[in-house]
Design an enzyme around this catalytic site. Structure first.
Site, PDB file in Angstrom:
ATOM      1  N   LEU A 101       0.829  -1.220   0.000  1.00 33.77           N
ATOM      2  CA  LEU A 101       0.000   0.000   0.000  1.00 33.77           C
ATOM      3  C   LEU A 101       0.860   1.267   0.000  1.00 33.77           C
ATOM      4  O   LEU A 101       0.561   2.241   0.685  1.00 33.77           O
ATOM      5  CB  LEU A 101      -0.971  -0.019   1.186  1.00 33.77           C
ATOM      6  CG  LEU A 101      -1.932  -1.213   1.200  1.00 33.77           C
ATOM      7  CD1 LEU A 101      -2.812  -1.190   2.444  1.00 33.77           C
ATOM      8  CD2 LEU A 101      -2.803  -1.228  -0.063  1.00 33.77           C
TER       9      LEU A 101
ATOM     10  N   MET B 167       1.723   3.893  -5.119  1.00 32.32           N
ATOM     11  CA  MET B 167       1.077   3.261  -6.283  1.00 32.32           C
ATOM     12  C   MET B 167      -0.078   2.357  -5.841  1.00 32.32           C
ATOM     13  O   MET B 167      -1.175   2.410  -6.391  1.00 32.32           O
ATOM     14  CB  MET B 167       2.091   2.412  -7.072  1.00 32.32           C
ATOM     15  CG  MET B 167       3.095   3.197  -7.863  1.00 32.32           C
ATOM     16  SD  MET B 167       2.345   4.092  -9.235  1.00 32.32           S
ATOM     17  CE  MET B 167       1.988   2.769 -10.394  1.00 32.32           C
TER      18      MET B 167
ATOM     19  N   VAL C 287       4.650  -4.138  -5.134  1.00 38.08           N
ATOM     20  CA  VAL C 287       5.779  -4.051  -4.188  1.00 38.08           C
ATOM     21  C   VAL C 287       7.056  -3.913  -5.013  1.00 38.08           C
ATOM     22  O   VAL C 287       7.050  -4.191  -6.216  1.00 38.08           O
ATOM     23  CB  VAL C 287       5.839  -5.312  -3.288  1.00 38.08           C
ATOM     24  CG1 VAL C 287       4.597  -5.421  -2.429  1.00 38.08           C
ATOM     25  CG2 VAL C 287       6.057  -6.589  -4.095  1.00 38.08           C
TER      26      VAL C 287
ATOM     27  N   ALA D 125      10.295  -4.501  -7.103  1.00 44.20           N
ATOM     28  CA  ALA D 125      10.722  -5.685  -7.860  1.00 44.20           C
ATOM     29  C   ALA D 125      11.893  -6.352  -7.141  1.00 44.20           C
ATOM     30  O   ALA D 125      12.636  -5.706  -6.414  1.00 44.20           O
ATOM     31  CB  ALA D 125      11.135  -5.258  -9.260  1.00 44.20           C
TER      32      ALA D 125
ATOM     33  N   ASN E 279       7.691  -3.543 -11.660  1.00 44.15           N
ATOM     34  CA  ASN E 279       8.629  -3.615 -12.792  1.00 44.15           C
ATOM     35  C   ASN E 279       9.586  -4.794 -12.605  1.00 44.15           C
ATOM     36  O   ASN E 279      10.790  -4.625 -12.489  1.00 44.15           O
ATOM     37  CB  ASN E 279       9.433  -2.316 -12.881  1.00 44.15           C
ATOM     38  CG  ASN E 279       8.615  -1.187 -13.489  1.00 44.15           C
ATOM     39  OD1 ASN E 279       7.755  -1.411 -14.326  1.00 44.15           O
ATOM     40  ND2 ASN E 279       8.887   0.031 -13.053  1.00 44.15           N
TER      41      ASN E 279
ATOM     42  N   SER F 245       1.734   1.449 -15.881  1.00 45.03           N
ATOM     43  CA  SER F 245       2.442   2.714 -16.099  1.00 45.03           C
ATOM     44  C   SER F 245       1.522   3.904 -15.871  1.00 45.03           C
ATOM     45  O   SER F 245       0.326   3.846 -16.142  1.00 45.03           O
ATOM     46  CB  SER F 245       2.986   2.777 -17.524  1.00 45.03           C
ATOM     47  OG  SER F 245       3.615   4.035 -17.707  1.00 45.03           O
TER      48      SER F 245
ATOM     49  N   ASN G 248       9.604   1.303 -20.689  1.00 46.75           N
ATOM     50  CA  ASN G 248      10.500   2.131 -19.881  1.00 46.75           C
ATOM     51  C   ASN G 248      11.776   2.499 -20.640  1.00 46.75           C
ATOM     52  O   ASN G 248      12.301   3.597 -20.467  1.00 46.75           O
ATOM     53  CB  ASN G 248      10.848   1.422 -18.577  1.00 46.75           C
ATOM     54  CG  ASN G 248       9.712   1.513 -17.576  1.00 46.75           C
ATOM     55  OD1 ASN G 248       8.563   1.687 -17.949  1.00 46.75           O
ATOM     56  ND2 ASN G 248      10.028   1.398 -16.309  1.00 46.75           N
TER      57      ASN G 248
ATOM     58  N   GLU H 225      10.837   5.266 -22.670  1.00 42.77           N
ATOM     59  CA  GLU H 225      10.699   6.400 -21.723  1.00 42.77           C
ATOM     60  C   GLU H 225      12.078   7.053 -21.460  1.00 42.77           C
ATOM     61  O   GLU H 225      12.207   8.274 -21.499  1.00 42.77           O
ATOM     62  CB  GLU H 225      10.079   5.859 -20.429  1.00 42.77           C
ATOM     63  CG  GLU H 225      10.050   6.784 -19.235  1.00 42.77           C
ATOM     64  CD  GLU H 225       9.540   6.041 -17.974  1.00 42.77           C
ATOM     65  OE1 GLU H 225       8.443   5.440 -18.010  1.00 42.77           O
ATOM     66  OE2 GLU H 225      10.247   6.048 -16.947  1.00 42.77           O
TER      67      GLU H 225
ATOM     68  N   ARG I  78      22.728   8.691 -18.131  1.00 34.65           N
ATOM     69  CA  ARG I  78      22.443   8.694 -16.678  1.00 34.65           C
ATOM     70  C   ARG I  78      23.719   8.307 -15.931  1.00 34.65           C
ATOM     71  O   ARG I  78      23.998   8.833 -14.851  1.00 34.65           O
ATOM     72  CB  ARG I  78      21.293   7.746 -16.343  1.00 34.65           C
ATOM     73  CG  ARG I  78      19.977   8.253 -16.913  1.00 34.65           C
ATOM     74  CD  ARG I  78      18.769   7.645 -16.235  1.00 34.65           C
ATOM     75  NE  ARG I  78      17.560   8.015 -16.952  1.00 34.65           N
ATOM     76  CZ  ARG I  78      16.335   7.789 -16.516  1.00 34.65           C
ATOM     77  NH1 ARG I  78      16.141   7.208 -15.357  1.00 34.65           N
ATOM     78  NH2 ARG I  78      15.285   8.148 -17.231  1.00 34.65           N
TER      79      ARG I  78
END
Ligand code: 6PG
Length: 470
Positions: A13, A16, A77, A79, A105, A131, A189, A192, A290
């Protein structure tokens, strides 16, 4: 409470999970949450209002007993090991035929392993990429389920109700067997990452070469968002430039450290594309950037060692026009690469993906939603066997009319020391993919020269080797 049986269960909880379960409840289904954290459980019960519709517990047995059968339990939860731990915890409490859906994911091979393990125990397990971030989870995400088609039928009405809608159609579809759902989300992703890198490069040029203020950047991206570049990422980019910083009252974007973090899905896309032998250079370079961004201290030292050209003055209006075209061009390349990877993965892993259907469920709800996806959907609907988007007739004019601006910007960046690796990789990808003849004949000659690796010929069939004369 004990007598009520809830339609849908959700473990995890966090932001998301809470948003997703509230979305489920909004659509008229009853939902029960589970989390180890008391505070999260209580927060959901409070926010859910009526416990006949939404409730939660920290206790796994209470959670499982509260659900109608076959139980439909979604995991949201982190990954990795947490998913296995949650499954281990639930397993003794479940009945044959119950369904566990991993909405995180997760790496696709983990999903295959878990599906096989749970199948032996009579439990249906499938992965469904979700997503859209927290807002998407609450108001309508794009959902990418795979796995057992029969198991999906039980969840389908709920997913179709909660998913984002595009022209009234839900942005969810059964995508294929095994880990198809997680795989498609992984490539989503990767795309993305590519789109984000490209958007940030264009910001760099507009700022350094065009000297656009944040206000002008906001207006520029906002304007673009009204046209063919309309997309979630362009939209939020325009809003980012407007955001003030509470601490300094200046513009927030200017005080954010230029080190981009990553959780791994972009890297997995790149790594797997390498394994498949499918080129996705715009995604690769987005991951590398990145990594370069993380080397802030080294970059600072190197910056002091080397001179960098001062960007030449440039006509602002023309620059903005070129940037719009170049960004559109490069967005197409990023989608083309991702779709190409999906086409190949579908064959390799037996996913039987329908690329038109995937583009269709990406048109709303997800992070890479964009006006362009309606065109991509149509291109794959017109030819489901399309090897690459660049081979679609409907894309030739879109690419042809924008590539010139990409060339201009890439050469401007190179001459003026503004790094545009995503854009130049997109351009190089295009130039290479659309060249019938590449100079790799020379590589074959070199391989044969030093290692007798043989070569094929243009003018006749067969495998050849030459005793090269030194
Ligand atoms: C989504 C996002 C979501 C997550 C990214 C962030 O589709 O809603 O992709 O899944 O925000 O995975 O990834 P990085 O932390 O690797 O940038």
């Amino acid at each position: 409470m004990a007598d009520i049986k809830y339609d849908f269960g959700l473990v995890g909880l966090g932001v998301m999970g809470r948003n997703f379960i509230l979305n489920v409840a909004d659509k008229g289904f009853t939902a029960f949450g589970n989390d180890l954290d008391d505070e999260k459980v209580n927060a959901l019960i409070e926010e859910g209002g009526d416990t006949q519709k939404v409730s939660a517990s920290t206790d796994a047995a209470e959670f499982v007993n509260a659900l109608s059968t076959p139980r439909k339990i979604m995991l949201l939860v982190p990954a990795g090991k947490v998913v296995d731990a949650v499954i281990e915890n639930l397993l003794p409490l479940l009945d044959k035929g119950d369904i566990i859906i991993d909405g995180g994911n997760s790496f696709f091979t983990d999903t295959d392993r878990r599906e096989a393990f749970l199948k032996e125990k009579g439990i249906n397990f499938f992965g469904a990429g979700v997503s859209g971030g927290a807002k998407g989870a609450r108001r309508g995400p794009s959902i990418m389920p795979g796995g057992s088609k029969d198991a999906y039928q039980h969840v389908r009405p709920i997913f179709e109700a909660v998913a984002a809608k595009y022209d009234g159609e839900p942005c969810v579809a059964y995508l294929g067997p095994k880990s198809a759902g997680n795989y498609v989300k992984m490539v989503h992703n990767g795309i993305e990452y590519g789109l984000m890198q490209l958007t940030s490069e264009i910001y760099d040029v507009l700022k350094k070469a065009g000297k656009l203020s944040n206000e002008e950047l906001h207006a520029t991206y906002a304007e673009w968002n009204k046209g063919r570049l309309q997309s979630f990422l362009v939209e939020i980019t325009s809003e980012i430039f407007e955001q003030k910083d509470n601490l300094t009252n200046g513009d927030l974007v200017d005080v954010i450290l230029d080190k981009a973090k990553q959780k791994g899905t972009g890297k997995w896309t790149s790594q797997n594309a390498m394994d498949l032998g499918i080129p996705v250079p715009t995604i690769d370079i987005a991951v590398s950037m990145r990594e370069i961004s993380a080397l802030k201290d080294e970059r600072k030292k190197a910056d002091e060692l080397y001179n960098r050209p001062t960007p030449n003055a440039i006509n602002k209006t023309e620059l903005i026009k070129d940037c719009e075209q170049a960004l559109y061009f490069a967005f197409i390349m990023a989608y083309a690469q991702g779709m190409h990877q999906l086409a190949d993965a579908s064959k390799e892993y037996g996913y039987e993906l329908d690329l038109g259907e995937i583009a269709k469920i990406w048109r709303a709800g997800c992070i890479i939603r964009a006006a362009l996806l309606a065109d991509i959907t149509n291109a794959y609907k017109a030819n489901s066997g399309l090897q690459n988007l660049l081979l679609a007739d409907s894309f030739v004019e879109k690419v042809q009319s924008t590539v010139v601006a990409a060339r201009k910007l890439v050469s401007y960046g190179a001459l003026n020391g503004i790094p545009l690796p995503g854009l130049s990789n997109a351009l190089t990808y295009f130039d290479a993919y659309t060249s019938e003849r590449l100079p790799l004949n020379l590589i074959q000659a070199q391989r044969d020269y030093f290692g007798s690796h043989t070569y094929e010929r243009l003018d006749r069939e067969g495998i050849f080797h030459t005793e090269w004369e030194a």
